[in-house]
Scaffold this active site. Structure first.
Site, PDB file in Angstrom:
ATOM      1  N   ASP A 104       0.165 -21.622  28.375  1.00 18.80           N
ATOM      2  CA  ASP A 104       0.213 -22.146  26.756  1.00 18.80           C
ATOM      3  C   ASP A 104       1.475 -22.845  26.620  1.00 18.80           C
ATOM      4  O   ASP A 104       2.406 -22.787  26.884  1.00 18.80           O
ATOM      5  CB  ASP A 104       0.397 -20.764  25.887  1.00 18.80           C
ATOM      6  CG  ASP A 104       0.175 -20.900  24.668  1.00 18.80           C
ATOM      7  OD1 ASP A 104      -0.047 -22.177  24.011  1.00 18.80           O
ATOM      8  OD2 ASP A 104       0.610 -19.763  23.910  1.00 18.80           O
ATOM      9  N   ASP A 318      -1.183 -28.239  20.667  1.00 21.70           N
ATOM     10  CA  ASP A 318      -1.301 -26.853  21.032  1.00 21.70           C
ATOM     11  C   ASP A 318      -2.567 -26.306  21.769  1.00 21.70           C
ATOM     12  O   ASP A 318      -3.553 -26.137  21.251  1.00 21.70           O
ATOM     13  CB  ASP A 318      -1.017 -26.248  19.941  1.00 21.70           C
ATOM     14  CG  ASP A 318      -0.671 -24.368  20.520  1.00 21.70           C
ATOM     15  OD1 ASP A 318      -0.645 -24.559  21.656  1.00 21.70           O
ATOM     16  OD2 ASP A 318      -0.773 -23.688  19.676  1.00 21.70           O
TER      17      ASP A 318
END
Length: 488
Positions: A104, A318
């Site tokens: 992530d 993201d």
């Protein structure tokens, strides 16, 4: 009895010595690049469950740092939840154990469920075995105190409030759905695949500080969604990429090429494909760049003035977010222009917060391409087959109004909908980010900046060599111990 105690101690120290030899051997190689074989949790069928997509993203961005023990405020907002998109496998400890973690770029801290966690699951996503981390079972594991620099980095202070001598560095993260992760920081050897040649990798390791989770609550304990933890590649000194770079292991550069089913996640200097880049905005928590224009087909939207009085819009990049989130002043006209075609009139329906269309033709023939323009002539095309999701007999738009945390409500959040099928390069040495449309099933090329050598990398050719070497090492260790005990 005394003789047995002495000999047993000798064996333990011999095992420790051999473990150090193993760690030193694995580390004594030149760096060419690091590659993670990432996989997607979503299949094409699972992507149609659109009612869960926004929930996933909302959980990630409604983030509140909490203090506990020594008032630790943890950065980052990602976690493995109902639709965490990409995960990989790493080795931790000596001897190494394997852990499945979500990769992530929106998370700063890496954490793994600890053996002290009573509520943590034994089985996770698709029945995979979850492995709790035990610092005492690793020859190379050691605690992190609140005096250590990594604890100050997490807390973003020069001195951690309430820190006493030898006190542990604690972390506590709370998410918007009520889920929480808390525990203490440890430091241990993380093992990964280093590029050693064209389509070849070899085991490497580095000492990295990460959270050892002792309490997990809420959806973190959902068996359908659970992993061992998170591998954080966020934009602070606490992230894995920052720690590896500060130790001299790597340059502060990484890239990912993500597609449905998996892709490549590499640390190093990617020279092919070539990408155009824009400068990151300084002093932002997330990877953020300026959007200068958005076009629906050939028609540009009015970005309008944001709350800071500028016509530029900040966009967060993201990989852990699924959809694209737009401020209301951008979202409404964008959706209107997409669905205002005469052939679609009367076929608009609404499902949850999604705008859907009754349509069974070719979406690329009927719907417009949406293009995002950034500084330095960087742009990104989002095609209809990317931003439309199937739901029953409907086609639903992946664009969403940004009603997340007020601190980012004026910003655009660009998730997997816009990042997939692109090679995205994060050059943190020069504080830029860029991308190019690319076939993520093909190869990328990494350059060794020391030797000048170049190496082809593909996700389909990654080695699990560190697992094989560790299993042989364990057998060798046991054999040596047995022989010594037999001799005495």
């Amino acid at each position: 009895m005394t003789s047995i105690s002495v000999n047993s101690t000798f064996v333990v120290w011999l095992q420790y010595f051999l473990a150090l030899i193993f760690v030193s051997f694995a580390a004594a190689t030149d760096f060419h690049g690091v590659v993670f074989d990432v996989r997607s949790k979503l299949t094409s069928n699972e992507r149609s469950v659109i009612s869960r997509l926004k929930a996933h993203d909302s959980y990630r961005h409604f983030y509140y740092p909490l203090a506990t023990g020594v008032d630790i405020s943890v950065g980052g907002s990602g976690r493995p939840n109902s639709l965490g998109l990409y995960y990989t496998k790493i080795g931790i400890g000596t001897p190494s154990k394997e852990y499945y973690v979500q990769v992530d770029t929106g998370s700063d801290i890496t954490w793994i469920n600890g053996i002290q966690c009573q509520e943590c699951l034994k089985k996770g996503y698709r029945g995979m075995d979850l492995t709790p981390y035990d610092q005492n079972a690793s020859f190379t594991g050691k605690p992190v105190t609140c005096h250590d620099q990594i604890c100050k980095d997490i807390n973003k202070v020069n001195t951690v409030h309430g820190c006493t001598a030898n006190a542990s560095c604690l972390y506590h993260v709370s998410y918007g759905d009520g889920s929480e992760s808390s525990g203490y920081m440890v430091k241990d050897v993380i093992q990964y695949n280093s590029v050693s040649g064209d389509m070849e990798t070899r085991p490497e390791n580095a000492n990295v500080s990460f959270g050892c989770g002792t309490i997990q609550s809420g959806n973190l304990n959902s068996q359908d969604d659970a992993f061992d933890g998170i591998l954080g590649f966020g934009n602070t000194n606490a992230s894995v990429i920052s720690q590896l770079a500060s130790s001299g292991k790597v340059k502060k550069m990484f890239a990912h090429c993500l597609k449905n089913g998996g892709g490549i996640f590499a640390i190093g200097h990617v020279i092919k494909p070539k990408v155009n880049s824009a400068h990151l905005i300084p002093n932002e928590i997330h990877y953020t760049i300026n959007v200068t224009g958005i076009a629906v087909g050939a028609e540009f939207l009015n970005l309008s003035i944001d709350s800071n009085g500028t016509v530029k819009r900040k966009a967060i990049i993201d990989s852990g977010t699924t959809l694209v989130y737009l401020p209301k002043v951008i979202y409404t006209p964008l959706v209107d222009k997409i669905v205002s075609r005469k052939s679609l009139m009367g076929s608009i329906v609404y499902h949850d917060s999604y705008t859907c269309i009754e349509f069974d033709g070719s979406v690329d023939d009927e719907f417009p391409v949406v293009t995002f323009h950034f500084e330095n002539s960087l742009s990104s095309n989002v095609y209809p087959h990317d931003y439309l999701f199937s739901y029953g007999g409907l086609k639903c738009l992946g664009w969403q109004m940004n009603d997340m945390d007020p601190s980012i409500r004026d910003k655009i959040v660009l998730g997997d909908l816009i990042l997939s099928n692109k090679l995205v390069l994060y050059d943190l040495e020069n504080q830029t980010i860029g991308w190019a449309e690319y076939n993520c099933s093909s190869n990328i090329t990494l350059k060794d900046d020391i030797t000048g050598g170049t190496y082809l990398v593909s996700a389909h050719n990654l080695s699990s060599a560190f697992s094989l070497i560790n299993s042989r090492f364990i057998r060798f260790l046991v054999l040596i111990s047995v022989l010594i005990i037999h001799a005495i």
